[in-house]
Design a protein around this motif. Sequence first.
Motif, PDB file in Angstrom:
ATOM      1  N   PRO A 131     -18.161  69.020  22.667  1.00  0.00           N
ATOM      2  CA  PRO A 131     -16.760  69.428  22.907  1.00  0.00           C
ATOM      3  C   PRO A 131     -16.526  70.911  22.650  1.00  0.00           C
ATOM      4  O   PRO A 131     -15.663  71.516  23.295  1.00  0.00           O
ATOM      5  CB  PRO A 131     -15.974  68.548  21.926  1.00  0.00           C
ATOM      6  CG  PRO A 131     -16.876  67.391  21.618  1.00  0.00           C
ATOM      7  CD  PRO A 131     -18.264  67.939  21.675  1.00  0.00           C
ATOM      8  N   MET A 132     -17.279  71.509  21.690  1.00  0.00           N
ATOM      9  CA  MET A 132     -17.157  72.938  21.412  1.00  0.00           C
ATOM     10  C   MET A 132     -18.450  73.631  21.810  1.00  0.00           C
ATOM     11  O   MET A 132     -19.536  73.074  21.631  1.00  0.00           O
ATOM     12  CB  MET A 132     -16.855  73.179  19.929  1.00  0.00           C
ATOM     13  CG  MET A 132     -15.528  72.589  19.471  1.00  0.00           C
ATOM     14  SD  MET A 132     -15.133  73.000  17.748  1.00  0.00           S
ATOM     15  CE  MET A 132     -16.469  72.181  16.885  1.00  0.00           C
ATOM     16  N   HIS A 133     -18.334  74.859  22.309  1.00  0.00           N
ATOM     17  CA  HIS A 133     -19.496  75.603  22.798  1.00  0.00           C
ATOM     18  C   HIS A 133     -19.794  76.760  21.864  1.00  0.00           C
ATOM     19  O   HIS A 133     -18.930  77.611  21.611  1.00  0.00           O
ATOM     20  CB  HIS A 133     -19.234  76.131  24.206  1.00  0.00           C
ATOM     21  CG  HIS A 133     -20.327  77.023  24.721  1.00  0.00           C
ATOM     22  ND1 HIS A 133     -21.639  76.616  24.847  1.00  0.00           N
ATOM     23  CD2 HIS A 133     -20.295  78.331  25.130  1.00  0.00           C
ATOM     24  CE1 HIS A 133     -22.368  77.610  25.302  1.00  0.00           C
ATOM     25  NE2 HIS A 133     -21.583  78.663  25.475  1.00  0.00           N
ATOM     26  N   ASP A 156     -16.719  79.155  22.591  1.00  0.00           N
ATOM     27  CA  ASP A 156     -15.491  78.751  23.284  1.00  0.00           C
ATOM     28  C   ASP A 156     -15.083  77.360  22.796  1.00  0.00           C
ATOM     29  O   ASP A 156     -15.926  76.567  22.322  1.00  0.00           O
ATOM     30  CB  ASP A 156     -15.723  78.738  24.799  1.00  0.00           C
ATOM     31  CG  ASP A 156     -14.401  78.662  25.576  1.00  0.00           C
ATOM     32  OD1 ASP A 156     -13.341  78.899  24.962  1.00  0.00           O
ATOM     33  OD2 ASP A 156     -14.433  78.357  26.776  1.00  0.00           O
ATOM     34  N   LYS A 157     -13.796  77.099  22.877  1.00  0.00           N
ATOM     35  CA  LYS A 157     -13.198  75.794  22.560  1.00  0.00           C
ATOM     36  C   LYS A 157     -13.344  75.422  21.079  1.00  0.00           C
ATOM     37  O   LYS A 157     -13.446  74.254  20.730  1.00  0.00           O
ATOM     38  CB  LYS A 157     -13.803  74.688  23.429  1.00  0.00           C
ATOM     39  CG  LYS A 157     -13.604  74.885  24.923  1.00  0.00           C
ATOM     40  CD  LYS A 157     -14.237  73.761  25.717  1.00  0.00           C
ATOM     41  CE  LYS A 157     -14.073  73.980  27.206  1.00  0.00           C
ATOM     42  NZ  LYS A 157     -14.704  72.890  28.012  1.00  0.00           N
ATOM     43  N   ASP A 159     -12.112  74.553  17.487  1.00  0.00           N
ATOM     44  CA  ASP A 159     -10.903  73.887  17.008  1.00  0.00           C
ATOM     45  C   ASP A 159     -10.536  74.442  15.635  1.00  0.00           C
ATOM     46  O   ASP A 159     -11.423  74.726  14.822  1.00  0.00           O
ATOM     47  CB  ASP A 159     -11.139  72.373  16.926  1.00  0.00           C
ATOM     48  CG  ASP A 159      -9.856  71.616  16.685  1.00  0.00           C
ATOM     49  OD1 ASP A 159      -9.551  71.348  15.509  1.00  0.00           O
ATOM     50  OD2 ASP A 159      -9.167  71.299  17.666  1.00  0.00           O
ATOM     51  N   PRO A 178      -9.995  80.496  19.688  1.00  0.00           N
ATOM     52  CA  PRO A 178     -10.908  79.481  20.226  1.00  0.00           C
ATOM     53  C   PRO A 178     -12.290  80.020  20.563  1.00  0.00           C
ATOM     54  O   PRO A 178     -13.216  79.242  20.790  1.00  0.00           O
ATOM     55  CB  PRO A 178     -10.183  78.988  21.491  1.00  0.00           C
ATOM     56  CG  PRO A 178      -8.748  79.263  21.239  1.00  0.00           C
ATOM     57  CD  PRO A 178      -8.718  80.529  20.447  1.00  0.00           C
ATOM     58  N   GLN A 179     -12.436  81.364  20.566  1.00  0.00           N
ATOM     59  CA  GLN A 179     -13.738  81.961  20.871  1.00  0.00           C
ATOM     60  C   GLN A 179     -14.457  82.496  19.635  1.00  0.00           C
ATOM     61  O   GLN A 179     -15.624  82.887  19.741  1.00  0.00           O
ATOM     62  CB  GLN A 179     -13.571  83.120  21.877  1.00  0.00           C
ATOM     63  CG  GLN A 179     -13.191  82.685  23.266  1.00  0.00           C
ATOM     64  CD  GLN A 179     -11.727  82.288  23.384  1.00  0.00           C
ATOM     65  OE1 GLN A 179     -10.865  82.843  22.690  1.00  0.00           O
ATOM     66  NE2 GLN A 179     -11.433  81.334  24.267  1.00  0.00           N
ATOM     67  N   SER A 209     -20.465  71.351  18.025  1.00  0.00           N
ATOM     68  CA  SER A 209     -20.978  72.369  18.945  1.00  0.00           C
ATOM     69  C   SER A 209     -22.489  72.283  18.998  1.00  0.00           C
ATOM     70  O   SER A 209     -23.109  71.440  18.347  1.00  0.00           O
ATOM     71  CB  SER A 209     -20.548  73.767  18.467  1.00  0.00           C
ATOM     72  OG  SER A 209     -21.205  74.091  17.253  1.00  0.00           O
TER      73      SER A 209
END
Length: 364
Positions: A131-133, A156-157, A159, A178-179, A209
Amino acid sequence: MNPFAGKSPTERNKIIAAIVLGIISLTALYLAFGGSLFSGSKTVATGVTPTPKPSISPSSASKAAAIPSQDEQFGVYSSTPIDYRPGAFPGSEPGRNIFAFYEPPPPCPQCPPPPTPVKPIPTPTPTPTPPMHLEFVTPQTIYAGSGSFRLELNGDKFDPAAKIYFRGAALPTQFVSPQKVFANVPASMIASPGSIDIIARSSDGKLYSEQKMITVQEPPKPQFHYIGAKLAARGNNDTGYFMETGKQTPTVARLGDVIGGRFRLVSISRNEAIFEDVSLPFKHQVKMESPAPGTTSQPTGPRGFPNGFNNDQNVYVPYQNGQENIPGIPNNIPRAQPPQNVPRGTPKKDTPKDEDDDDGGGGN
């Protein structure tokens, strides 16, 4: 001849009935088969000649069909010799139950092992996208033993509830955007070198991630040996002698000098020398290397002591009569003669008195 003579009326009636039934039977046969039953058969000649077939003589047919008698069978059985050849006829092994399951013999030590059956390769399951990169981390390398530092995760993404996990432990994480997120790593977590995995995920594990690695390297260390020192009485102008890797002669260094372009000499004593890295906040202790008691080292060898040193005590031996070599001073420079031992009470030679030496406060 009268068939009814001497017969009773009942018998006459039976004879009459039999005659009538016979006539009725003949009439029915005639009607069914026509006149062929009572007329002769006629032979009709044709023009086709059938293919002749070989005839079997009665003598050969009778011989082929003849069955030997019991005496003949017994004679053949008793006169035929027994032909027993083991292995000539397929069959079960002697002494083994043919109804039992076959068990292979144990493998011999010299025999090659049987080939390992190839397992079918299962169809790989595609890895789900996190979900997170996590794109990269900063810094990617750091030296072991250094102080705490700031670790940044870029991607990116991210939380706000996600935390940075360093060596599997959650760190207090600051959410920037978010980055980008960052955390301060304490010095105790990078005390030893190695590779450390880093990941960002939530406490419940639903958000996570990719995993990245950071390398903790061993800091650079001095690549030379402490072989001797010249120590003054009050620590004035202390000098150390060091043998660098790849050099044939010792390197002379005083307090504050930099050796190897990186290490500054900050302390020197009889047992050790302390250097400080000019690029990193590290100090290194270099112990004095002493040969075994009773042995000596070549003064010009790769690990030898310079001239003027006692190798058993690793201290400088003062020169005598101006003939010995002084470390760091060329031999073509004249040597100063040491003062001679003068007994106490010996008057000094008279020297011209300078007027400036008079401290009497007055004078003519």
